[in-house]
Design an enzyme around this catalytic site. Structure first.
Site, mmCIF file in Angstrom:
data_model
loop_
_atom_site.group_PDB
_atom_site.id
_atom_site.type_symbol
_atom_site.label_atom_id
_atom_site.label_comp_id
_atom_site.label_asym_id
_atom_site.label_seq_id
_atom_site.Cartn_x
_atom_site.Cartn_y
_atom_site.Cartn_z
ATOM 1 N N ASP A 131 51.970 -66.789 11.296
ATOM 2 C CA ASP A 131 51.865 -68.091 11.955
ATOM 3 C C ASP A 131 53.206 -68.676 12.387
ATOM 4 O O ASP A 131 53.315 -69.882 12.601
ATOM 5 C CB ASP A 131 51.147 -69.081 11.037
ATOM 6 C CG ASP A 131 49.644 -68.870 11.050
ATOM 7 O OD1 ASP A 131 49.091 -68.663 12.149
ATOM 8 O OD2 ASP A 131 49.025 -68.903 9.979
ATOM 9 N N ASP A 195 43.113 -66.318 15.616
ATOM 10 C CA ASP A 195 44.177 -67.325 15.643
ATOM 11 C C ASP A 195 45.530 -66.733 16.037
ATOM 12 O O ASP A 195 46.388 -67.424 16.610
ATOM 13 C CB ASP A 195 44.344 -67.985 14.268
ATOM 14 C CG ASP A 195 43.048 -68.310 13.561
ATOM 15 O OD1 ASP A 195 42.089 -67.512 13.671
ATOM 16 O OD2 ASP A 195 42.984 -69.331 12.867
#
Length: 411
Positions: A131, A195
């Protein structure tokens, strides 16, 4: 001879007239399209929302403890929840502050962003998460865009290097989660979640800045692998794909945050849409534009998408039409659709984004001053199956909402 000359002149006049008519038609079509787009949220409304957001976030900054980042707020418990810099949402707070600084010109927003960036920069060497795009590009990427500095560029490059360590050239994808205990994977498995498409922008920036094409290649390979294995025939996506890291074979296609393995988790659809719009922007490869359009069309033509265009947290739950909406999914979708409109000139994407933003700017979704602990949007759904962050504001919902309003205003 004179007759031939007259014929030639007649043909020239005809062609000039034809071209002129075509140009006039194009101008009329363009003006007609622009006339449709004038049915918009007023600039005064956007400015008032941005000012509300600035006030909310500055108030929030006063309640934040040292080295803490806002995650959510539980209205029923009147409880504010924060994280440390290592949590995946840490970059959204400074990113939102910087967007609001651009829109309002309030120096205090930039000062607060710079304060938190000084803490966040430690994550540039974090190789335990996929991330880093969310964490470092939404924050330092915006900071460098607004006020370029060698320090920001070094941090972004180090972050890209850290992210690249998670790439597996057999699978041709970036590993998402490490812990096998909560992602239904074994020790030799490599997990990729949809994601992760959102973290590729950092890699494209790294190639553009450094000239090293390896970052670009990793992003393209990851996007191609995801396109092949994450999407169904109707362009809905699985949340999670588990690969054999030694062979690249797909072992499972499942969900962690959606209603069911074969359902369409709304924010997952939003991540995919946004990710492939970015892929087209970075590569100009038409296959990514077609992918983005197909995902957008799945979302916008779905029978379970409400008229106000804010989706249920999953398109396929058994409680629709009485299930919870997800304002964060709508924010991501709106921002992506606006950029998709700019690449395609197809007004349905603009109109859908506009309706999403109108709904999110309504009292049903937008916080009042001094409400929600400083957050902006009500009714976000973080992880329904695990019963965390349900029907609450979410820091990433706010970020993409402010970004979408910025894009809308600029169009």
């Amino acid at each position: 001879m004179k007759l031939n000359t007259i014929k030639i002149l007649s043909i020239v006049v005809f062609l000039i007239t034809l071209i002129s008519c075509k140009e006039n038609k194009n101008i009329e079509e363009k003006e007609s399209s622009e006339a449709e787009l004038t049915k918009s949220i007023s600039e005064e409304k956007i400015d008032s929302v941005n000012q509300l957001a600035a006030n909310q976030y500055l108030a929030m900054s006063e309640s934040l403890e040292e080295s803490r980042y806002p995650k959510t707020f539980y209205p029923k418990k009147n409880k504010f929840e924060s994280s440390n810099s290592g949590w995946w949402t840490s970059g959204f707070y400074p990113g939102t502050l910087l967007y609001l600084y651009e829109e309002t010109g309030e120096d205090s927003l930039k000062i607060e962003a710079e304060r938190i960036l000084e803490d966040l920069k430690r994550e540039e060497s974090n190789t335990s998460t996929h991330d880093l795009g969310f964490m470092m590009f939404c924050s330092f990427g915006n900071a460098n865009r607004i006020d370029p500095k060698p320090e920001y560029q070094e941090i972004l490059m180090n972050s890209a290097k850290s992210l690249a360590t998670r790439y597996n050239d057999t699978v041709k994808a970036i590993k998402s989660w490490d812990s096998a205990s909560w992602n239904k994977a074994g020790e030799d498995d490599l997990v990729v979640i949809i994601d992760n498409m959102m973290n590729l922008e950092l890699l494209f920036w790294a190639t553009e800045y450094s000239g090293d094409s390896s970052y670009y290649d990793i992003a393209v390979n990851h996007a191609n692998t995801t396109m092949q294995n994450h999407f169904r025939d109707d362009y809905s996506s699985y949340h999670e794909v588990i690969y054999d890291e030694n062979t690249g074979t797909v072992k499972k296609q499942i969900t962690n945050q959606g209603y069911a393995d074969e359902s369409s988790w709304a924010r997952g659809q939003a991540w995919g849409l946004y990710g492939y719009v970015v892929m087209y922007r970075a590569t100009k490869d038409e296959k990514y534009l077609e992918m983005a359009k197909n995902i957008a069309n799945f979302i916008l033509n779905h029978t379970n998408l409400p008229e106000d265009k804010v989706p249920f947290w999953d398109f396929d739950t058994d409680k629709i039409p009485n299930d919870l909406r997800d304002s964060s999914a709508a924010s991501v979708m709106a921002s992506a659709l606006l950029e998709l409109y700019e690449f395609t000139d197809q007004t349905q994407y603009f109109k859908a984004a506009e309706q999403m933003l109108k709904t999110l700017c309504s009292p049903e979704y937008l916080a009042n001053q001094d409400e929600l602990g400083g957050f902006l949007l009500k009714h976000g759904v973080g992880n329904m199956p695990n019963k965390t962050e349900v029907d609450v504001p979410l820091t990433y919902g706010d970020y993409y909402f402010v970004e979408a309003l910025k894009r809308y205003k600029e169009i």
